[in-house]
Design a protein around this motif. Structure first.
Motif, PDB file in Angstrom:
ATOM      1  N   HIS B  33      -3.051   2.565  -2.021  1.00  0.00           N
ATOM      2  CA  HIS B  33      -1.998   1.888  -1.713  1.00  0.00           C
ATOM      3  C   HIS B  33      -1.348   1.114  -3.056  1.00  0.00           C
ATOM      4  O   HIS B  33       0.131   1.224  -3.490  1.00  0.00           O
ATOM      5  CB  HIS B  33      -2.159   0.566  -0.887  1.00  0.00           C
ATOM      6  CG  HIS B  33      -2.248   1.201   0.369  1.00  0.00           C
ATOM      7  ND1 HIS B  33      -2.586   0.219   1.395  1.00  0.00           N
ATOM      8  CD2 HIS B  33      -2.454   2.370   1.186  1.00  0.00           C
ATOM      9  CE1 HIS B  33      -2.779   0.903   2.748  1.00  0.00           C
ATOM     10  NE2 HIS B  33      -2.816   2.216   2.384  1.00  0.00           N
ATOM     11  N   LEU B  36       0.507   3.894  -4.950  1.00  0.00           N
ATOM     12  CA  LEU B  36       1.781   4.393  -4.239  1.00  0.00           C
ATOM     13  C   LEU B  36       3.031   3.289  -4.455  1.00  0.00           C
ATOM     14  O   LEU B  36       3.791   3.491  -4.611  1.00  0.00           O
ATOM     15  CB  LEU B  36       1.549   4.615  -2.735  1.00  0.00           C
ATOM     16  CG  LEU B  36       0.688   5.634  -2.230  1.00  0.00           C
ATOM     17  CD1 LEU B  36       0.297   5.806  -0.898  1.00  0.00           C
ATOM     18  CD2 LEU B  36       1.597   6.942  -2.576  1.00  0.00           C
ATOM     19  N   CYS B  42       8.227  10.121  -5.620  1.00  0.00           N
ATOM     20  CA  CYS B  42       7.085  11.136  -5.437  1.00  0.00           C
ATOM     21  C   CYS B  42       7.399  12.456  -5.643  1.00  0.00           C
ATOM     22  O   CYS B  42       8.957  12.623  -5.792  1.00  0.00           O
ATOM     23  CB  CYS B  42       6.605  11.041  -3.955  1.00  0.00           C
ATOM     24  SG  CYS B  42       7.581  11.521  -2.860  1.00  0.00           S
ATOM     25  N   ARG B  61       6.572   2.436   1.833  1.00  0.00           N
ATOM     26  CA  ARG B  61       5.252   2.608   2.611  1.00  0.00           C
ATOM     27  C   ARG B  61       5.459   1.357   3.451  1.00  0.00           C
ATOM     28  O   ARG B  61       5.681   0.427   3.181  1.00  0.00           O
ATOM     29  CB  ARG B  61       4.302   2.644   1.481  1.00  0.00           C
ATOM     30  CG  ARG B  61       2.841   2.309   2.362  1.00  0.00           C
ATOM     31  CD  ARG B  61       1.682   2.277   1.509  1.00  0.00           C
ATOM     32  NE  ARG B  61       1.532   0.935   0.716  1.00  0.00           N
ATOM     33  CZ  ARG B  61       0.999  -0.084   1.376  1.00  0.00           C
ATOM     34  NH1 ARG B  61       0.368  -0.164   2.565  1.00  0.00           N
ATOM     35  NH2 ARG B  61       1.062  -1.116   0.628  1.00  0.00           N
ATOM     36  N   LEU B  66       3.780   6.628   5.234  1.00  0.00           N
ATOM     37  CA  LEU B  66       4.951   6.806   4.427  1.00  0.00           C
ATOM     38  C   LEU B  66       6.235   7.461   4.863  1.00  0.00           C
ATOM     39  O   LEU B  66       6.160   8.067   5.751  1.00  0.00           O
ATOM     40  CB  LEU B  66       4.602   7.737   3.047  1.00  0.00           C
ATOM     41  CG  LEU B  66       3.449   7.564   2.279  1.00  0.00           C
ATOM     42  CD1 LEU B  66       3.011   8.423   1.328  1.00  0.00           C
ATOM     43  CD2 LEU B  66       3.536   6.153   1.632  1.00  0.00           C
ATOM     44  N   VAL B  96       1.997  11.410  -5.927  1.00  0.00           N
ATOM     45  CA  VAL B  96       2.449  10.306  -6.923  1.00  0.00           C
ATOM     46  C   VAL B  96       1.641  10.319  -8.132  1.00  0.00           C
ATOM     47  O   VAL B  96       0.561  10.206  -8.073  1.00  0.00           O
ATOM     48  CB  VAL B  96       2.521   9.088  -6.256  1.00  0.00           C
ATOM     49  CG1 VAL B  96       2.896   8.010  -6.813  1.00  0.00           C
ATOM     50  CG2 VAL B  96       3.606   9.146  -4.888  1.00  0.00           C
TER      51      VAL B  96
END
Lengths: 226, 226
Positions: B33, B36, B42, B61, B66, B96
């Motif tokens: 997380h 991200l 991404c 997210r 996602l 990512v």
């Protein structure tokens, strides 16, 4: 007469003309090279068991050819070495993106990103010529930091044998660029929201020498100039 | 009792255990997380006519899901909307990557990059519930800049109808991290090459207001705090 490789543009194909935001797309060779040369990490897409895989990896450029490398034991490089319908090779899509700014419109809908990207479609083929392999590995190191390959110990025979290199010709390739301010609908002009662009900046921090670096080794000029 | 979604780790599968550099891989949920949430762009891989395509795109997210979005006319979103063997969906790999530093070893072979990446495998499925679509679009805007979605004009019915949203559950997902100094072979320790790490730094520049911004609109706190 201008040789074909000096053409100012790459050819447009079904795969390199986007269906959306066509006005942002370009096949200009100088633009493509400039975007590719500004960083050294790409995202490489290929198929594994029929499903897409996207992995970050380093790349180098020599003229109209990109090189990627990896361990001879890695999955994509093993796959690329197997014979396919047109000889050994791996169908890939190699993408490089610079995020330059956050575009804040008054409407959520028109929020966007300023960016420059290059997308390369093609078949990555194993490099089998030892001279090309060596030049490709130098290009990979120099793409990260120009001048570095000649200021490090060259790969020895064992290291060369452990390293697979793939070449991907720049042929089906396009750039896409968004720059400038938000593009709000005219009727939103009076809404009381801040609107504009937040630039993203990238740079290098001060080099951090390894603990065991001999203090008499000077900082090389290609690092002090960063 | 701890609910399943609060498990500290994602499950390991064939696709999420790398064959190389396994010690750099992790399924830790918090790490995934955190990687991200540090950026909002991404690289999304999918198949088009059987070949891999990798495009940069924004994502948001919400917990273990996602969201990506695009025009209802764009190719991947049209493809995702078609019925497949297990209902509508598009096989994707979403990746990512943060590049944190250049790792300069004494040997060319041991040059590397310090990075943190997340790779998500799965099927992206169209969001059909209007409430989920709206929440996903808010999450996309807030992922770029927390707090922004409530400080902009929400999407209207026409904009919502033009926007397709795909959801991708975080299930087959892993992180990969390289940190620290170069790892040269011991016998190279006396070579006279500079060795260490060059950090890459990222940040925001001063926000650039749009030409037509009413000067009485203040800079929002989520921008002055950048």
């Amino acid at each position: 007469m201008t040789p074909p490789q000096a053409s100012p543009s790459y050819r447009a194909t079904d795969r390199t003309v986007p269906t959306r935001a066509r006005e942002r797309a370009s096949h200009d060779r100088e633009l493509v090279h400039a975007i590719l040369d500004e960083t050294s990490v790409c995202h490489l897409g290929f198929l594994r068991d029929g499903a897409p895989v996207v992995l970050p990896t380093l790349y180098g450029r020599v003229g109209d050819t990109l090189y990627v490398h990896g361990s001879t034991g890695s999955r994509p490089l093993r796959t690329a070495g197997r014979a396919g319908q047109t000889g050994p090779g791996l169908a890939v899509c190699l993408t490089v993106t610079h995020v330059d700014g956050l575009v804040l419109a008054r409407s959520a809908f028109h929020h966007s990103i300023n960016y420059r990207s290059v997308v390369v479609h093609g078949t990555a083929r194993p490099v089998t010529d030892p001279e090309e392999q060596r030049a490709a590995l130098d290009a990979l190191v120099d793409h990260v930091l120009p001048g570095r390959s000649s200021d490090s110990r060259p790969a020895n025979a064992r290291e060369l044998a452990a390293t697979a290199v793939l070449r991907l010709d720049l042929d089906e390739v396009s750039a896409k660029v968004r720059t400038g301010p938000p593009a709000d609908d005219p009727q939103d002009g009076a809404l009381p929201y801040w609107t504009g662009v937040v630039p993203l900046v990238r740079g290098y921090g001060a080099p951090v020498p390894a603990d065991d670096l001999d203090p008499s080794v000077p900082l090389p000029s290609y690092l002090s100039a960063l």
